[in-house]
Design a protein around this motif. Structure first.
Motif, PDB file in Angstrom:
ATOM      1  N   MET A  91       0.916  -1.215   0.136  1.00 57.21           N
ATOM      2  CA  MET A  91       0.219  -0.012   0.007  1.00 57.21           C
ATOM      3  C   MET A  91       0.904   1.170   0.053  1.00 57.21           C
ATOM      4  N   GLU A  92       0.569   2.266  -0.835  1.00 56.28           N
ATOM      5  CA  GLU A  92       1.361   3.407  -0.997  1.00 56.28           C
ATOM      6  C   GLU A  92       1.042   4.193   0.494  1.00 56.28           C
ATOM      7  N   ASN A  93       2.146   4.891   0.561  1.00 57.37           N
ATOM      8  CA  ASN A  93       2.182   5.645   1.973  1.00 57.37           C
ATOM      9  C   ASN A  93       2.150   7.097   1.552  1.00 57.37           C
ATOM     10  N   ILE A  94       1.231   8.230   2.098  1.00 61.43           N
ATOM     11  CA  ILE A  94       1.292   9.264   1.404  1.00 61.43           C
ATOM     12  C   ILE A  94       1.236  10.593   2.388  1.00 61.43           C
ATOM     13  N   VAL A  95       1.886  11.455   2.673  1.00 68.29           N
ATOM     14  CA  VAL A  95       1.953  12.736   3.307  1.00 68.29           C
ATOM     15  C   VAL A  95       1.181  13.842   2.677  1.00 68.29           C
ATOM     16  N   ILE A  96       0.284  14.324   3.281  1.00 64.29           N
ATOM     17  CA  ILE A  96      -0.311  15.376   2.855  1.00 64.29           C
ATOM     18  C   ILE A  96      -0.303  16.803   3.565  1.00 64.29           C
ATOM     19  N   LEU A  97       0.692  17.728   2.854  1.00 67.59           N
ATOM     20  CA  LEU A  97       1.099  18.763   3.353  1.00 67.59           C
ATOM     21  C   LEU A  97      -0.127  20.266   2.876  1.00 67.59           C
ATOM     22  N   GLY A  98      -0.658  20.548   3.997  1.00 64.43           N
ATOM     23  CA  GLY A  98      -1.895  21.306   3.666  1.00 64.43           C
ATOM     24  C   GLY A  98      -3.356  20.696   3.703  1.00 64.43           C
ATOM     25  N   SER A  99      -3.201  19.623   4.728  1.00 61.48           N
ATOM     26  CA  SER A  99      -4.329  18.813   4.714  1.00 61.48           C
ATOM     27  C   SER A  99      -5.770  19.422   4.878  1.00 61.48           C
ATOM     28  N   THR A 100      -5.685  20.552   5.457  1.00 60.97           N
ATOM     29  CA  THR A 100      -7.157  21.332   5.919  1.00 60.97           C
ATOM     30  C   THR A 100      -7.608  22.142   4.727  1.00 60.97           C
ATOM     31  N   GLY A 101      -6.731  22.216   3.918  1.00 54.46           N
ATOM     32  CA  GLY A 101      -7.238  23.303   2.771  1.00 54.46           C
ATOM     33  C   GLY A 101      -8.178  22.329   1.636  1.00 54.46           C
ATOM     34  N   SER A 102      -8.565  23.152   0.578  1.00 54.24           N
ATOM     35  CA  SER A 102      -9.447  22.721  -0.248  1.00 54.24           C
ATOM     36  C   SER A 102      -8.870  21.311  -1.071  1.00 54.24           C
ATOM     37  N   ILE A 103      -7.824  21.353  -1.428  1.00 57.93           N
ATOM     38  CA  ILE A 103      -7.009  20.390  -2.077  1.00 57.93           C
ATOM     39  C   ILE A 103      -6.861  19.219  -1.207  1.00 57.93           C
ATOM     40  N   GLY A 104      -6.124  19.589  -0.019  1.00 57.21           N
ATOM     41  CA  GLY A 104      -6.047  18.354   0.892  1.00 57.21           C
ATOM     42  C   GLY A 104      -7.185  17.658   1.494  1.00 57.21           C
ATOM     43  N   THR A 105      -8.391  18.303   1.686  1.00 55.74           N
ATOM     44  CA  THR A 105      -9.570  17.861   1.984  1.00 55.74           C
ATOM     45  C   THR A 105     -10.129  16.878   0.959  1.00 55.74           C
ATOM     46  N   ALA A 130       7.402   7.313   3.913  1.00 57.48           N
ATOM     47  CA  ALA A 130       6.543   8.077   3.065  1.00 57.48           C
ATOM     48  C   ALA A 130       7.112   7.728   1.589  1.00 57.48           C
ATOM     49  N   ASP A 131       6.169   7.450   0.821  1.00 58.51           N
ATOM     50  CA  ASP A 131       6.483   7.110  -0.630  1.00 58.51           C
ATOM     51  C   ASP A 131       6.174   8.296  -1.668  1.00 58.51           C
ATOM     52  N   THR A 132       5.132   9.020  -1.119  1.00 60.06           N
ATOM     53  CA  THR A 132       4.417  10.356  -2.036  1.00 60.06           C
ATOM     54  C   THR A 132       4.128  11.364  -1.124  1.00 60.06           C
ATOM     55  N   ILE A 133       4.473  12.481  -1.519  1.00 55.55           N
ATOM     56  CA  ILE A 133       4.149  13.912  -1.071  1.00 55.55           C
ATOM     57  C   ILE A 133       3.330  14.586  -1.863  1.00 55.55           C
ATOM     58  N   LEU A 134       2.104  14.839  -1.099  1.00 54.63           N
ATOM     59  CA  LEU A 134       1.027  15.696  -2.045  1.00 54.63           C
ATOM     60  C   LEU A 134       1.093  17.278  -1.299  1.00 54.63           C
ATOM     61  N   ASN A 135       1.791  18.034  -2.025  1.00 49.11           N
ATOM     62  CA  ASN A 135       2.055  19.370  -1.728  1.00 49.11           C
ATOM     63  C   ASN A 135       0.756  20.281  -2.012  1.00 49.11           C
ATOM     64  N   SER A 136      -0.049  20.806  -0.984  1.00 53.58           N
ATOM     65  CA  SER A 136      -1.217  21.868  -1.325  1.00 53.58           C
ATOM     66  C   SER A 136      -0.851  22.721  -0.470  1.00 53.58           C
ATOM     67  N   LEU A 137       0.246  23.432  -0.335  1.00 56.63           N
ATOM     68  CA  LEU A 137       0.484  24.268   0.637  1.00 56.63           C
ATOM     69  C   LEU A 137       0.197  25.620  -0.168  1.00 56.63           C
ATOM     70  N   VAL A 138      -0.005  27.023   0.477  1.00 57.45           N
ATOM     71  CA  VAL A 138      -0.478  28.174  -0.073  1.00 57.45           C
ATOM     72  C   VAL A 138       1.046  28.891  -0.123  1.00 57.45           C
ATOM     73  N   GLY A 139       1.521  29.475  -1.101  1.00 58.81           N
ATOM     74  CA  GLY A 139       2.535  30.548  -1.087  1.00 58.81           C
ATOM     75  C   GLY A 139       3.774  29.894  -1.226  1.00 58.81           C
ATOM     76  N   SER A 140       4.983  30.569  -1.138  1.00 55.93           N
ATOM     77  CA  SER A 140       6.229  30.149  -1.385  1.00 55.93           C
ATOM     78  C   SER A 140       6.697  29.186  -0.441  1.00 55.93           C
ATOM     79  N   ALA A 141       6.318  28.928   0.585  1.00 54.71           N
ATOM     80  CA  ALA A 141       6.291  28.035   1.808  1.00 54.71           C
ATOM     81  C   ALA A 141       6.363  26.650   1.043  1.00 54.71           C
ATOM     82  N   LYS A 168      -4.669   3.665  -0.044  1.00 51.92           N
ATOM     83  CA  LYS A 168      -3.482   4.277   0.327  1.00 51.92           C
ATOM     84  C   LYS A 168      -3.292   4.656   1.755  1.00 51.92           C
ATOM     85  N   ARG A 169      -2.340   4.812   2.331  1.00 55.67           N
ATOM     86  CA  ARG A 169      -2.361   5.003   3.769  1.00 55.67           C
ATOM     87  C   ARG A 169      -1.602   6.517   4.104  1.00 55.67           C
TER      88      ARG A 169
END
Length: 374
Positions: free
Chosen positions: A1-15, A87-98, A27-28
């Protein structure tokens, strides 16, 4: 099972990504990161049982409630989350230059990157490209326009495509009297006709700055010459992109005005778990983009043509000016003026190293916020 980290999990894309992961249950979620929406993060931790969580500030309530979770907080937390061994995958849904530093950190640690954070490529596109080559990395865009182009290039072959066109909605002011734009309210700016998005991206849609940034993104993602990347308004937001083939044919990338399919394409590529909507051509209405109405768009072409750290200057100025507008400090039309002046005040020939990018990101924001924020 693919392991994923979601950066910005409470934003529109993350949710939405978490909803999709819950739907398919294949996916885990090993990591979640959020800014200040602790209540929603709390419920996400309870539902998805991540091993790691990061927040901007230390939160004793969460730490005491979830004894089996490792918590990170502060400036370096995002770098840590992006490089987790599990983590295998990083989903980056942060806002801005961060979003730039964790993207580079993920690529460096051989993670697959699903990128919704457009500023990463705007300010550091050349650097990201270098990292992808150096570390043999994988990066998939989560964006309706770029996902659509990606799909069309997959289907027809990049070698057969002469030109890319990125579509825009035109935002809430495409028919608004030009001489009254300076007096529009924050609520009017945030009243997008076709999309429900976060405040910052909605303001960028109204100024068309987001479309300029998407041109820069497309330049780095697809490696087409800048004069082969066009823009046009599609009133319905159903045509997300178009390609012109070398034989002259125009192919439209059509789908509903929703981020679900772009998220799913990135999460599950190369498999396809969705169907595109079918529409008749008579449903589509197009309009050329008026530079007098949307002058911010041209700034992106200027910054990219100058190269180096100039796109970082533009992005930083825009982040600052949008914040000032949302805080009620400036008028809507001042966003363009501030962005344009910043490109002239901070024009430079510095190479786009991480150090230089972050330097300009900081100094431009600080200068503008201090100058106009009092």
């Amino acid at each position: 099972m693919e392991n994923i980290v979601i950066l910005g999990s409470t934003g529109s894309i993350g949710t939405q990504a978490l909803d999709i992961i819950k739907e398919f249950n294949d996916k885990r979620v090993v990591g979640l990161s959020c800014g200040y929406n602790i209540n929603l993060l709390d419920s996400q931790i309870e539902e998805f049982n991540p091993l790691y969580v990061s927040t901007i500030e230390k939160n004793d309530y969460l730490i005491n409630k979830y004894k089996d979770v490792k918590f990170y907080y502060g400036v370096d937390a995002l770098k840590t989350m992006a490089s987790l061994d599990e983590a295998d995958t990083i989903l980056n849904s942060l806002v801005g230059s961060a979003g730039l530093v964790p993207t580079l950190e993920a690529i460096k640690h051989h993670k697959k990157v699903l990128l919704s954070n457009k500023e990463t490529l705007v300010i550091g596109g050349s650097l990201v490209y270098e990292y992808l080559k150096k570390y043999n990395g994988t990066l998939y865009p989560i964006d309706s326009e770029h996902s659509s182009i990606w799909e069309l290039l997959d289907k027809y072959g990049k070698e057969n495509v002469d030109e890319l066109t990125i579509t825009a909605s035109g935002g809430p002011f495409r028919d608004y009297p030009l001489d009254k734009l300076k007096d529009v309210s924050i609520n009017e700016v945030l009243n997008h006709p076709n999309w429900k998005m976060g405040k910052k991206i909605t303001v960028d849609s109204a100024t068309m700055m987001n479309k300029g940034f998407e041109v820069i993104e497309a330049y780095y993602l697809f490696k087409f010459p800048l004069d082969k990347i066009k823009t046009i308004i599609n009133m319905e937001s159903l045509v997300h992109s178009m390609i012109k083939l070398k034989d002259g044919r125009i192919i439209k990338g059509v789908d509903k005005a929703s981020m679900k399919n772009p998220i799913m394409r990135a999460l599950y590529y190369p498999s396809i778990r969705y169907e595109l909507e079918k529409h008749d051509d008579s449903e589509f209405h197009f309009r050329e983009i008026d530079n007098n109405r949307y002058p911010c768009l041209e700034l992106a072409y200027i910054a990219l043509n100058r190269g180096g750290c100039n796109p970082a200057v533009l992005n930083s100025a825009n982040e600052a000016s949008v914040k000032l507008f949302l805080d009620g400090k400036i008028k809507f039309t001042d966003i363009y003026t501030i962005n344009k002046n910043a490109l002239e005040e901070f024009v430079n020939n510095d190479i786009a190293s991480l150090e230089n990018i972050l330097k300009y990101d900081n100094i431009v924001k600080e200068t503008i916020l201090k100058r106009y924020g009092d």
